[in-house]
Write a protein that holds these residues in place. Structure first.
Motif, PDB file in Angstrom:
ATOM      1  N   LEU A   1      36.663  37.365  48.382  1.00 52.31           N
ATOM      2  CA  LEU A   1      37.944  38.030  48.142  1.00 52.31           C
ATOM      3  C   LEU A   1      38.855  37.182  47.262  1.00 52.31           C
ATOM      4  CD1 LEU A   1      38.656  39.575  51.676  1.00 52.31           C
ATOM      5  CD2 LEU A   1      38.055  40.805  49.575  1.00 52.31           C
ATOM      6  N   LYS A   2      38.857  35.858  47.508  1.00 44.39           N
ATOM      7  CA  LYS A   2      39.668  34.972  46.683  1.00 44.39           C
ATOM      8  C   LYS A   2      39.192  34.998  45.234  1.00 44.39           C
ATOM      9  CE  LYS A   2      41.441  31.157  47.960  1.00 44.39           C
ATOM     10  NZ  LYS A   2      41.718  29.770  48.388  1.00 44.39           N
ATOM     11  N   LEU A   3      37.896  35.051  45.045  1.00 41.73           N
ATOM     12  CA  LEU A   3      37.343  35.092  43.691  1.00 41.73           C
ATOM     13  C   LEU A   3      37.709  36.389  42.993  1.00 41.73           C
ATOM     14  CD1 LEU A   3      35.595  33.668  41.582  1.00 41.73           C
ATOM     15  CD2 LEU A   3      33.588  34.782  42.606  1.00 41.73           C
TER      16      LEU A   3
ATOM     17  N   ARG B   1      41.103  39.148  39.002  1.00 41.69           N
ATOM     18  CA  ARG B   1      42.116  40.140  38.622  1.00 41.69           C
ATOM     19  C   ARG B   1      43.263  39.483  37.866  1.00 41.69           C
ATOM     20  NH1 ARG B   1      43.867  42.902  43.968  1.00 41.69           N
ATOM     21  NH2 ARG B   1      44.987  44.322  42.595  1.00 41.69           N
ATOM     22  N   MET B   2      43.551  38.206  38.181  1.00 42.32           N
ATOM     23  CA  MET B   2      44.656  37.520  37.508  1.00 42.32           C
ATOM     24  C   MET B   2      44.345  37.229  36.038  1.00 42.32           C
ATOM     25  SD  MET B   2      46.188  34.931  40.382  1.00 42.32           S
ATOM     26  CE  MET B   2      47.582  34.524  39.325  1.00 42.32           C
ATOM     27  N   LEU B   3      43.072  37.302  35.666  1.00 43.07           N
ATOM     28  CA  LEU B   3      42.713  37.110  34.264  1.00 43.07           C
ATOM     29  C   LEU B   3      43.200  38.270  33.405  1.00 43.07           C
ATOM     30  CD1 LEU B   3      39.048  35.828  34.737  1.00 43.07           C
ATOM     31  CD2 LEU B   3      41.052  34.454  34.119  1.00 43.07           C
ATOM     32  N   LEU B   4      43.401  39.435  34.027  1.00 39.66           N
ATOM     33  CA  LEU B   4      43.844  40.633  33.303  1.00 39.66           C
ATOM     34  C   LEU B   4      45.033  41.256  34.019  1.00 39.66           C
ATOM     35  CD1 LEU B   4      40.310  42.183  32.651  1.00 39.66           C
ATOM     36  CD2 LEU B   4      41.754  41.033  30.952  1.00 39.66           C
ATOM     37  N   PRO B   5      46.174  40.565  34.028  1.00 35.23           N
ATOM     38  CA  PRO B   5      47.325  41.067  34.799  1.00 35.23           C
ATOM     39  C   PRO B   5      47.852  42.410  34.305  1.00 35.23           C
ATOM     40  CG  PRO B   5      47.980  39.257  33.371  1.00 35.23           C
ATOM     41  CD  PRO B   5      46.486  39.315  33.336  1.00 35.23           C
ATOM     42  N   ASN B   6      47.807  42.630  33.011  1.00 33.32           N
ATOM     43  CA  ASN B   6      48.318  43.900  32.488  1.00 33.32           C
ATOM     44  C   ASN B   6      47.460  45.082  32.909  1.00 33.32           C
ATOM     45  OD1 ASN B   6      50.494  42.702  31.178  1.00 33.32           O
ATOM     46  ND2 ASN B   6      49.294  42.293  29.324  1.00 33.32           N
ATOM     47  N   PHE B   7      46.197  44.814  33.226  1.00 27.36           N
ATOM     48  CA  PHE B   7      45.309  45.878  33.677  1.00 27.36           C
ATOM     49  C   PHE B   7      45.402  46.079  35.191  1.00 27.36           C
ATOM     50  CE2 PHE B   7      41.167  47.376  35.222  1.00 27.36           C
ATOM     51  CZ  PHE B   7      41.036  48.556  34.517  1.00 27.36           C
TER      52      PHE B   7
ATOM     53  N   SER C   1      54.836  34.782  31.400  1.00 26.67           N
ATOM     54  CA  SER C   1      53.644  34.865  32.236  1.00 26.67           C
ATOM     55  C   SER C   1      53.983  35.267  33.666  1.00 26.67           C
ATOM     56  CB  SER C   1      52.915  33.517  32.226  1.00 26.67           C
ATOM     57  OG  SER C   1      51.853  33.513  33.154  1.00 26.67           O
ATOM     58  N   SER C   2      55.024  34.636  34.225  1.00 27.41           N
ATOM     59  CA  SER C   2      55.359  34.898  35.630  1.00 27.41           C
ATOM     60  C   SER C   2      55.735  36.359  35.866  1.00 27.41           C
ATOM     61  CB  SER C   2      56.498  33.987  36.090  1.00 27.41           C
ATOM     62  OG  SER C   2      57.741  34.381  35.545  1.00 27.41           O
ATOM     63  N   LEU C   3      56.404  36.968  34.906  1.00 22.37           N
ATOM     64  CA  LEU C   3      56.803  38.368  35.068  1.00 22.37           C
ATOM     65  C   LEU C   3      55.594  39.304  35.064  1.00 22.37           C
ATOM     66  CD1 LEU C   3      60.036  38.485  32.876  1.00 22.37           C
ATOM     67  CD2 LEU C   3      59.874  38.435  35.368  1.00 22.37           C
TER      68      LEU C   3
ATOM     69  N   VAL D   1      51.620  40.522  42.166  1.00 22.75           N
ATOM     70  CA  VAL D   1      50.443  39.843  42.722  1.00 22.75           C
ATOM     71  C   VAL D   1      50.619  39.518  44.197  1.00 22.75           C
ATOM     72  CG1 VAL D   1      49.096  37.700  42.641  1.00 22.75           C
ATOM     73  CG2 VAL D   1      49.643  38.918  40.528  1.00 22.75           C
ATOM     74  N   GLY D   2      51.821  39.091  44.591  1.00 27.46           N
ATOM     75  CA  GLY D   2      52.031  38.719  45.982  1.00 27.46           C
ATOM     76  C   GLY D   2      53.386  38.065  46.187  1.00 27.46           C
ATOM     77  N   ASP D   3      53.646  37.608  47.418  1.00 27.27           N
ATOM     78  CA  ASP D   3      54.965  37.070  47.733  1.00 27.27           C
ATOM     79  C   ASP D   3      55.148  35.623  47.295  1.00 27.27           C
ATOM     80  OD1 ASP D   3      53.447  35.677  49.581  1.00 27.27           O
ATOM     81  OD2 ASP D   3      54.232  36.736  51.326  1.00 27.27           O
ATOM     82  N   ARG D   4      54.075  34.991  46.824  1.00 29.25           N
ATOM     83  CA  ARG D   4      54.170  33.612  46.324  1.00 29.25           C
ATOM     84  C   ARG D   4      53.158  33.422  45.205  1.00 29.25           C
ATOM     85  NH1 ARG D   4      51.737  28.551  47.041  1.00 29.25           N
ATOM     86  NH2 ARG D   4      53.172  26.778  47.185  1.00 29.25           N
ATOM     87  N   ILE D   5      53.647  33.039  44.036  1.00 30.30           N
ATOM     88  CA  ILE D   5      52.760  32.810  42.904  1.00 30.30           C
ATOM     89  C   ILE D   5      53.125  31.487  42.244  1.00 30.30           C
ATOM     90  CG2 ILE D   5      52.432  35.279  42.474  1.00 30.30           C
ATOM     91  CD1 ILE D   5      54.328  34.917  40.025  1.00 30.30           C
ATOM     92  N   TYR D   6      52.236  31.037  41.339  1.00 32.37           N
ATOM     93  CA  TYR D   6      52.509  29.813  40.592  1.00 32.37           C
ATOM     94  C   TYR D   6      52.979  30.110  39.175  1.00 32.37           C
ATOM     95  CZ  TYR D   6      50.254  27.749  44.587  1.00 32.37           C
ATOM     96  OH  TYR D   6      49.947  27.380  45.889  1.00 32.37           O
ATOM     97  N   GLY D   7      53.075  31.365  38.837  1.00 39.71           N
ATOM     98  CA  GLY D   7      53.725  31.763  37.596  1.00 39.71           C
ATOM     99  C   GLY D   7      52.852  31.862  36.376  1.00 39.71           C
ATOM    100  N   SER D   8      51.704  31.213  36.384  1.00 34.34           N
ATOM    101  CA  SER D   8      50.813  31.272  35.225  1.00 34.34           C
ATOM    102  C   SER D   8      49.385  31.045  35.694  1.00 34.34           C
ATOM    103  CB  SER D   8      51.184  30.212  34.185  1.00 34.34           C
ATOM    104  OG  SER D   8      50.861  28.920  34.663  1.00 34.34           O
ATOM    105  N   LEU D   9      48.450  31.459  34.885  1.00 38.23           N
ATOM    106  CA  LEU D   9      47.035  31.306  35.236  1.00 38.23           C
ATOM    107  C   LEU D   9      46.661  29.833  35.340  1.00 38.23           C
ATOM    108  CD1 LEU D   9      44.360  32.792  35.750  1.00 38.23           C
ATOM    109  CD2 LEU D   9      43.906  32.620  33.294  1.00 38.23           C
ATOM    110  N   ILE D  10      47.138  29.018  34.398  1.00 33.62           N
ATOM    111  CA  ILE D  10      46.742  27.606  34.403  1.00 33.62           C
ATOM    112  C   ILE D  10      47.329  26.883  35.608  1.00 33.62           C
ATOM    113  CG2 ILE D  10      48.658  26.864  32.925  1.00 33.62           C
ATOM    114  CD1 ILE D  10      45.040  25.480  33.016  1.00 33.62           C
TER     115      ILE D  10
END
Length: 320
Positions: free
Chosen positions: A21-23, A28-34, A256-258, A263-272
């Motif tokens: 599930l984590k994978l 999915r985060m690789l294609l946020p616009n989709f 990126s963060s926007l 995605v969820g209630d806590r993010i790191y703002g960017s893929l990297i």
């Protein structure tokens, strides 16, 4: 099949499902616009105005511009009017959106009172709680801070109380309308106990827990409440480090963060930055605690930040 075989198989299956599930989520985060699309009118549909604290520079300034570019008028708040006026003029010139400037020193006990009066009756769709401060430019032990009593009060007022009180001021209107977005800026320093930045990192844990709790309480009212925890972003607090794969400009980080708002209630703002934390790439999280908390590591950190501070000071003077 005996009990132990069954237990091992169950544990293995749970392990596969959990990491599977984590994978999938990371994929999915690789294609946020989709996978997490936002309509073009998403932010303007939340309300007429956005409010951004700590908006005179860095991440706060970048959020103010980004939200104006997405069709919102913006209220920008900080303690330096001259800087705010310059930001307001540039936002007005480049986006044609209205900008309201409010001056406030969030280290003071009653800073929110005048702000609350100024915001009454405004249709506020987005709140960005960005303002924060360090105890010291250079990392230092808790008792080394001069005027420690006053500094504790300032950190609590600026990093903790301001976020909670701004939510208290603006959240009721969002609940009444059934829509709204609150973005609370945390920090990668909250990922682990962070000696020499003890008060700062602890204050950012507060930001995350309040954000996550409020999201549970108000998500059924159509409101998104999210903590965003950046790692390295080229700002004054980070001594204007040169941008790179791992060090993002404020504008790139905010853009990126926007994209990851859903995605969820806590993010790191960017893929990297997500990879740095979750997959332990170039992250202090990879180090054993004994090494991370050793005297030599703390001294190395102080020396590293001292050098970065000197370089950042030279860069600021050159820009001026």
């Amino acid at each position: 099949m005996d009990f132990w075989e069954f237990s091992c198989m169950s544990l293995g299956a749970a392990f596969v499902v959990y990491y599977g599930l984590k994978l999938i989520l990371f994929g999915r985060m690789l294609l946020p616009n989709f996978f997490f699309p936002l309509p073009k009118s998403f932010f303007s549909s939340m309300g007429e105005w956005a409010v951004v604290t700590g908006a005179s520079e860095g991440i706060g300034r970048a959020y103010a511009f980004a939200l104006a570019e997405r069709g919102l008028n913006v209220v920008i708040i900080s303690r330096t009017k001259e800087k705010l006026d310059k930001v307001a003029q540039k936002i007005s010139d480049t986006t044609d959106q209205k900008v309201k400037v409010l001056v406030a020193d969030f280290t003071k006990d009653n800073a929110i009172n005048s702000i609350e009066d100024e915001l009454k009756g405004m249709n506020i769709g987005v709140l960005v709680n960005n303002v924060a401060m360090l105890v010291s430019t250079l990392p230092e032990k808790f008792l080394a801070s001069p005027n420690l009593d006053q500094m504790i009060t300032k950190i609590i007022n600026c990093n903790v109380k301001t976020m909670a009180k701004m939510c208290k001021v603006i959240l009721p209107g969002m609940v009444d309308r059934g829509s709204g977005v609150i973005i609370n800026i945390s920090s990668g320093a909250a990922a682990i106990p962070f000696p020499l930045y003890t008060l700062y990192s602890a204050s950012k844990i507060f930001v995350e827990r309040v954000s996550q709790g409020l999201q549970v309480e108000y998500k059924d009212r159509g409101i998104i409440i999210q903590a965003v925890a950046p790692y390295s972003v080229s700002t004054q607090m980070n001594f204007y480090q040169p941008t790179s794969t791992f060090v993002l400009s404020p504008e790139d980080f905010v853009s990126s963060s926007l994209q990851y708002l859903r995605v969820g209630d806590r993010i790191y703002g960017s893929l990297i930055h997500t990879m740095m934390v979750r997959h332990r790439v170039m992250s202090v999280c990879t180090l054993p605690r004994g090494m991370l908390f050793s005297d030599s590591m703390q001294k190395n950190l102080q020396e590293y930040v001292r050098i970065q501070n000197q370089n950042g000071s030279h860069k600021t003077q050159a820009l001026q």
